[in-house]
Scaffold this motif. Sequence first.
Motif, PDB file in Angstrom:
ATOM      1  N   HIS A 164       0.863  -1.195   0.000  1.00 19.56           N
ATOM      2  CA  HIS A 164       0.000   0.000   0.000  1.00 19.56           C
ATOM      3  C   HIS A 164       0.897   1.243   0.000  1.00 19.56           C
ATOM      4  CE1 HIS A 164      -2.874   3.057   1.441  1.00 19.56           C
ATOM      5  NE2 HIS A 164      -3.768   2.299   0.823  1.00 19.56           N
ATOM      6  N   TYR A 196       0.917   3.681   1.829  1.00 22.06           N
ATOM      7  CA  TYR A 196       1.324   4.181   3.144  1.00 22.06           C
ATOM      8  C   TYR A 196       2.488   3.394   3.752  1.00 22.06           C
ATOM      9  CZ  TYR A 196      -3.261   6.563   3.364  1.00 22.06           C
ATOM     10  OH  TYR A 196      -4.367   7.338   3.129  1.00 22.06           O
ATOM     11  N   SER A 206      -6.120   0.911  -1.907  1.00 21.69           N
ATOM     12  CA  SER A 206      -6.733  -0.377  -1.560  1.00 21.69           C
ATOM     13  C   SER A 206      -7.581  -0.926  -2.707  1.00 21.69           C
ATOM     14  CB  SER A 206      -7.521  -0.287  -0.254  1.00 21.69           C
ATOM     15  OG  SER A 206      -8.436   0.749  -0.296  1.00 21.69           O
ATOM     16  N   MET A 252      -6.962  -5.572   4.156  1.00 23.10           N
ATOM     17  CA  MET A 252      -6.477  -5.671   2.769  1.00 23.10           C
ATOM     18  C   MET A 252      -6.059  -7.116   2.466  1.00 23.10           C
ATOM     19  SD  MET A 252      -4.249  -2.187   2.550  1.00 23.10           S
ATOM     20  CE  MET A 252      -5.023  -0.606   2.927  1.00 23.10           C
ATOM     21  N   TYR A 279     -17.179   0.244   4.006  1.00 23.77           N
ATOM     22  CA  TYR A 279     -15.889   0.703   3.485  1.00 23.77           C
ATOM     23  C   TYR A 279     -14.963  -0.510   3.491  1.00 23.77           C
ATOM     24  CZ  TYR A 279     -11.898   4.049   3.271  1.00 23.77           C
ATOM     25  OH  TYR A 279     -10.796   4.770   2.917  1.00 23.77           O
ATOM     26  N   ASN A 284     -12.241  -0.735   4.577  1.00 26.04           N
ATOM     27  CA  ASN A 284     -11.587  -0.808   5.889  1.00 26.04           C
ATOM     28  C   ASN A 284     -12.546  -1.419   6.898  1.00 26.04           C
ATOM     29  OD1 ASN A 284     -10.310   1.091   4.203  1.00 26.04           O
ATOM     30  ND2 ASN A 284      -9.358   2.105   5.943  1.00 26.04           N
ATOM     31  N   THR A 297     -14.397   1.533  -1.773  1.00 28.01           N
ATOM     32  CA  THR A 297     -13.113   2.059  -1.321  1.00 28.01           C
ATOM     33  C   THR A 297     -13.202   3.575  -1.436  1.00 28.01           C
ATOM     34  OG1 THR A 297     -12.021   2.166  -3.459  1.00 28.01           O
ATOM     35  CG2 THR A 297     -11.920   0.050  -2.309  1.00 28.01           C
ATOM     36  N   HIS A 303      -7.518  13.522   1.632  1.00 26.35           N
ATOM     37  CA  HIS A 303      -8.206  12.227   1.546  1.00 26.35           C
ATOM     38  C   HIS A 303      -9.627  12.398   2.103  1.00 26.35           C
ATOM     39  CE1 HIS A 303      -8.973   7.928   2.150  1.00 26.35           C
ATOM     40  NE2 HIS A 303      -7.924   7.684   1.367  1.00 26.35           N
ATOM     41  N   GLU A 312     -11.272  10.667   4.043  1.00 23.77           N
ATOM     42  CA  GLU A 312     -11.446  10.272   5.449  1.00 23.77           C
ATOM     43  C   GLU A 312     -11.281  11.484   6.367  1.00 23.77           C
ATOM     44  OE1 GLU A 312      -8.784   7.077   6.407  1.00 23.77           O
ATOM     45  OE2 GLU A 312      -9.621   5.777   4.879  1.00 23.77           O
ATOM     46  N   SER A 360      -9.136   9.630  -3.202  1.00 25.82           N
ATOM     47  CA  SER A 360      -8.405   8.514  -2.616  1.00 25.82           C
ATOM     48  C   SER A 360      -6.907   8.709  -2.755  1.00 25.82           C
ATOM     49  CB  SER A 360      -8.782   7.232  -3.360  1.00 25.82           C
ATOM     50  OG  SER A 360      -8.160   7.253  -4.636  1.00 25.82           O
ATOM     51  N   THR A 361      -6.168   7.806  -2.183  1.00 20.07           N
ATOM     52  CA  THR A 361      -4.713   7.869  -2.230  1.00 20.07           C
ATOM     53  C   THR A 361      -4.222   7.921  -3.682  1.00 20.07           C
ATOM     54  OG1 THR A 361      -4.816   6.535  -0.243  1.00 20.07           O
ATOM     55  CG2 THR A 361      -2.685   6.747  -1.269  1.00 20.07           C
TER      56      THR A 361
END
Length: 454
Positions: A89, A91, A106, A130, A203, A205, A223, A319, A321, A335-336
Motif C-alpha cells: 500500500h 502508506y 486499496s 487488505m 468501506y 476498511n 473504497t 483524503h 477520510e 483517494s490515495t
Amino acid sequence: MTSIAQLLDAPVTPACDPGLATPTWDFDALPTYGPGASVADVVPAATTNARSRPGQLPIAYQRMTNDELHARIAAAKASLGDRVVILGHYYQRDEIVAYADFVGDSFQLAGAALTRPDAEAIVFCGVHFMAETADILAREEQTVILPNLAAGCSMADMADEDSVEAAWAELAQVYRFDPDETVGPDWFERHPGGKLPVVPVTYMNSSAALKAFCGRHGGIVCTSSNARTVLEWAFARGERVLFFPDQHLGRNTAKAMGVPLAAMPMWNPRKPLGGNDAEALRDARVILWHGFCSVHKRFTTAQIAAAREAHPGVQVVVHPECPMAVVDAADAAGSTELIRQFVADAEPGSTIAIGTEINMVNRLAAQHPDKTIFCLDPVVCPCSTMYRIHPGYLAWTLESLAAGEVVNEIQVDPDVARHARTALERMLAAAPKPLTGTPSTSTTSTSSTTGGPR
Ligand code: 13P
Ligand code: SF4
C-alpha cells in the motif's frame, strides 16, 4: 528519500507519538501505540485458525542490521521469483515499497491480487482488511501472508459484527423488514426496479465478516476511490444506505452527491436506535456509523488556512477520510491514488499541500522535485499500523516461504468468504471517481487500473 526514522532524527520535527522517536524495534514491540493503532491488535475472528496465529518473530531477525535485512529480502525474493507477488500500500515505509511488485491504493491492490493467479503466495504489505480481501479474491490454492499480523486498522475495529447485526435488527423494526432474510446475489435481477428499505455499504476498511454481512443483505463494499459510484449503485437499489465504519467518507461522498446533511443521521452503536428517533431514521438517506480514522481526523481547517497564508497559490488536496470542513476547505479530495494523480498532473513549479498519511506525502515530494509538496500537518504522524510491516517481518516471511514454510497466513473462513466475495465483486465493478476537484492546471485522470507495477 527521507524515511520516517530520518525525519524523527531531525530535532525540530515534532511527532504525534513520542514512541516514534524510539528505535524501530522498541516501538514495534509496544502493544498499542499512536494514531492508527488497532484497538485490540488481534486477527479478526473470521480469519482465526491454526495458521493465522501470529508467529513470534525469531530474535535473529530483530538483531539483524538494516543492510543485512535488505540483502536477505532481496535474495529470498529473487529465489522465489514468480512464486510470490508482493503488494504494497502507498502508506508503507519506503524500505518496504522498494520490494513491492505492485504499489497502489486499496482498490488497486484488490485488483492486483487477481492479476497473478499463478503466484503461490501473495505477501500483502498493508493491514488486515487488505490481506483478508486478497484471500477472498485469490484462488483457493493461493496463500496470502500479512508479514506482521498485528497490522490492523483502528477504524476497521470501530464496527464489529455484533454491533452491526444489532443495528440491523433495530433498523428492521423501523423499516419493517425481516433482519434475518438473506438477499441472494440475483435478487436485483429477479426484482427489476425493486428497492430494499436499506442497503448496507461497508468501506473496504472493515473485517471480512462485515463484507459478508453486506453480501448477505444486498449490499456492497466501497473504497475511497469508488465511494461515489458505489453510493449511486446503492441508491438505485435501496431507499437509503447504512454506511460503515467511516462517517467522514460516507458524509463527504453523499454531500458531494447532493444529499442534505439533515438526511444523514449518525449511528452511535452504544445508544438505542443509534441515538436517533424513528422519524429521523425514516427520513434518512445515509445512516453514518460513528467511526473515523485517527490519522486523517488530525487534519484541520486551521492547517489549510495556515498553508494558504504561507504559500499563496497553494493547492490543497486531502483524503475523504478527513472531516467534512477540511474536505470543503480543500481544492480537491480523493483517494490515495487520486492524490497521487493530482500531484502528477499539476504543473511544474506548483505548490501542493496534502492531507494524508506522511509516508505517502514524503514519497510524492521525493518523486516530484520540480514541485513544492508538503503535509498539511506539521507533525510527523504515520499510520502506526501500516508502519508495523518492518523489513524484519518481510525478511522472515519471505525466507520462510523459500524454505517451504508459511508463516502469518491470512485465511478467511470459506462461508464468510463466499458472501464477502459477492459484495467485493460488486465493488470491483464500480469505477473510481474523484470526490471533488482537479488540479487547477490540468485534468485528474480516474484510472481504474488494477494496480501498477512500481
Ligand atoms: P485508500 O482507499 O485510499 O487506499 O485508503 C485506505 C486507507 O486506509 C486510508 O486511510
Ligand atoms: Fe486505518 Fe487507513 Fe486510518 Fe491507518 S490510515 S488507521 S489503515 S483508515
